[in-house]
Write a protein that holds these residues in place. Structure first.
Motif, PDB file in Angstrom:
ATOM      1  N   SER A  47       0.828  -1.205   0.000  1.00 44.89           N
ATOM      2  CA  SER A  47       0.000   0.000   0.000  1.00 44.89           C
ATOM      3  C   SER A  47       0.861   1.253   0.000  1.00 44.89           C
ATOM      4  O   SER A  47       0.467   2.280  -0.563  1.00 44.89           O
ATOM      5  N   ALA A  48       2.048   1.179   0.588  1.00 44.53           N
ATOM      6  CA  ALA A  48       2.962   2.330   0.543  1.00 44.53           C
ATOM      7  C   ALA A  48       3.352   2.637  -0.902  1.00 44.53           C
ATOM      8  O   ALA A  48       3.372   3.806  -1.319  1.00 44.53           O
ATOM      9  N   GLY A  49       3.651   1.606  -1.682  1.00 40.92           N
ATOM     10  CA  GLY A  49       3.991   1.826  -3.085  1.00 40.92           C
ATOM     11  C   GLY A  49       2.824   2.364  -3.890  1.00 40.92           C
ATOM     12  O   GLY A  49       2.975   3.276  -4.707  1.00 40.92           O
ATOM     13  N   ILE A  50       1.641   1.808  -3.645  1.00 41.94           N
ATOM     14  CA  ILE A  50       0.459   2.271  -4.374  1.00 41.94           C
ATOM     15  C   ILE A  50       0.138   3.711  -4.003  1.00 41.94           C
ATOM     16  O   ILE A  50      -0.143   4.551  -4.871  1.00 41.94           O
ATOM     17  N   PHE A  51       0.179   4.031  -2.707  1.00 44.11           N
ATOM     18  CA  PHE A  51      -0.103   5.402  -2.283  1.00 44.11           C
ATOM     19  C   PHE A  51       0.957   6.374  -2.781  1.00 44.11           C
ATOM     20  O   PHE A  51       0.648   7.507  -3.143  1.00 44.11           O
ATOM     21  N   LEU A  52       2.211   5.943  -2.800  1.00 48.39           N
ATOM     22  CA  LEU A  52       3.279   6.808  -3.300  1.00 48.39           C
ATOM     23  C   LEU A  52       3.069   7.123  -4.779  1.00 48.39           C
ATOM     24  O   LEU A  52       3.199   8.271  -5.207  1.00 48.39           O
ATOM     25  N   GLY A  53       2.747   6.105  -5.569  1.00 49.23           N
ATOM     26  CA  GLY A  53       2.493   6.335  -6.984  1.00 49.23           C
ATOM     27  C   GLY A  53       1.310   7.249  -7.213  1.00 49.23           C
ATOM     28  O   GLY A  53       1.350   8.127  -8.074  1.00 49.23           O
ATOM     29  N   ALA A  54       0.259   7.064  -6.435  1.00 49.52           N
ATOM     30  CA  ALA A  54      -0.911   7.940  -6.581  1.00 49.52           C
ATOM     31  C   ALA A  54      -0.589   9.359  -6.134  1.00 49.52           C
ATOM     32  O   ALA A  54      -1.018  10.330  -6.762  1.00 49.52           O
ATOM     33  N   ALA A  55       0.175   9.486  -5.064  1.00 47.02           N
ATOM     34  CA  ALA A  55       0.504  10.820  -4.554  1.00 47.02           C
ATOM     35  C   ALA A  55       1.405  11.583  -5.518  1.00 47.02           C
ATOM     36  O   ALA A  55       1.284  12.805  -5.647  1.00 47.02           O
ATOM     37  N   LEU A  56       2.304  10.888  -6.204  1.00 46.99           N
ATOM     38  CA  LEU A  56       3.182  11.562  -7.152  1.00 46.99           C
ATOM     39  C   LEU A  56       2.431  12.051  -8.390  1.00 46.99           C
ATOM     40  O   LEU A  56       2.885  12.982  -9.058  1.00 46.99           O
ATOM     41  N   GLU A  57       1.310  11.436  -8.691  1.00 44.77           N
ATOM     42  CA  GLU A  57       0.522  11.859  -9.848  1.00 44.77           C
ATOM     43  C   GLU A  57      -0.395  13.032  -9.513  1.00 44.77           C
ATOM     44  O   GLU A  57      -0.697  13.848 -10.370  1.00 44.77           O
ATOM     45  N   LEU A  58      -0.818  13.125  -8.261  1.00 39.32           N
ATOM     46  CA  LEU A  58      -1.762  14.174  -7.884  1.00 39.32           C
ATOM     47  C   LEU A  58      -1.051  15.518  -7.774  1.00 39.32           C
ATOM     48  O   LEU A  58       0.091  15.605  -7.332  1.00 39.32           O
ATOM     49  N   THR A  59      -1.751  16.539  -8.164  1.00 38.65           N
ATOM     50  CA  THR A  59      -1.155  17.870  -8.120  1.00 38.65           C
ATOM     51  C   THR A  59      -1.669  18.689  -6.943  1.00 38.65           C
ATOM     52  O   THR A  59      -1.057  19.683  -6.575  1.00 38.65           O
ATOM     53  N   GLU A  60      -2.782  18.275  -6.346  1.00 38.64           N
ATOM     54  CA  GLU A  60      -3.343  19.023  -5.231  1.00 38.64           C
ATOM     55  C   GLU A  60      -2.637  18.654  -3.932  1.00 38.64           C
ATOM     56  O   GLU A  60      -2.415  17.481  -3.639  1.00 38.64           O
ATOM     57  N   ALA A  61      -2.308  19.648  -3.153  1.00 43.23           N
ATOM     58  CA  ALA A  61      -1.621  19.418  -1.881  1.00 43.23           C
ATOM     59  C   ALA A  61      -2.540  18.735  -0.884  1.00 43.23           C
ATOM     60  O   ALA A  61      -2.080  17.917  -0.065  1.00 43.23           O
TER      61      ALA A  61
END
Length: 124
Positions: A47-61
């Protein structure tokens, strides 16, 4: 159409691999203790990898902050809950399949199958 973004997709693929490995471990390992170890550790990393990948794509803080808070909460609670489940199973005399010495038995009385869990004295 090629929508491959290495910054987003590689952490998600690595996280998905960890989650898949956890599922295989839960199916293949022989007892509750090893299954619990596989599921708690690998799902947390996945889940850390999945959340990291999703967080790097999102532009909103705000979205990044929410994902970081969810990940922090999961890192804090998953190992603790796995430990408490394993301890409860051990105290309920669920025998582990051991290939070495039982270190918990050296700390105190080893529960036997059929033993009742210790009760606290309400007079104390």
């Amino acid at each position: 159409m090629n929508d491959f973004s290495p910054l987003r997709d590689i952490p998600i693929l690595i996280g998905s691999f960890f989650v898949l490995t956890a599922a295989v471990g839960v199916l293949r390992f022989p007892d509750l203790y090893s299954r619990l170890h596989a599921s708690s550790k690998l799902v947390t990393l996945g889940s850390a990898g999945i959340f990291l990948g999703a967080a790097l794509e999102l532009t909103e803080a705000a979205a990044f902050t929410r994902l970081a808070a969810i990940l922090l909460f999961q890192f804090l609670t998953t190992p603790l809950s796995a430990y408490l489940i394993a301890q409860a199973a051990y105290l309920r005399a669920l025998p582990p399949r051991l290939s070495g010495p039982d270190e918990w038995n050296q700390l105190g009385r080893h529960p036997q199958p059929g033993d009742e869990p210790p009760r606290e004295d309400p007079a104390d």
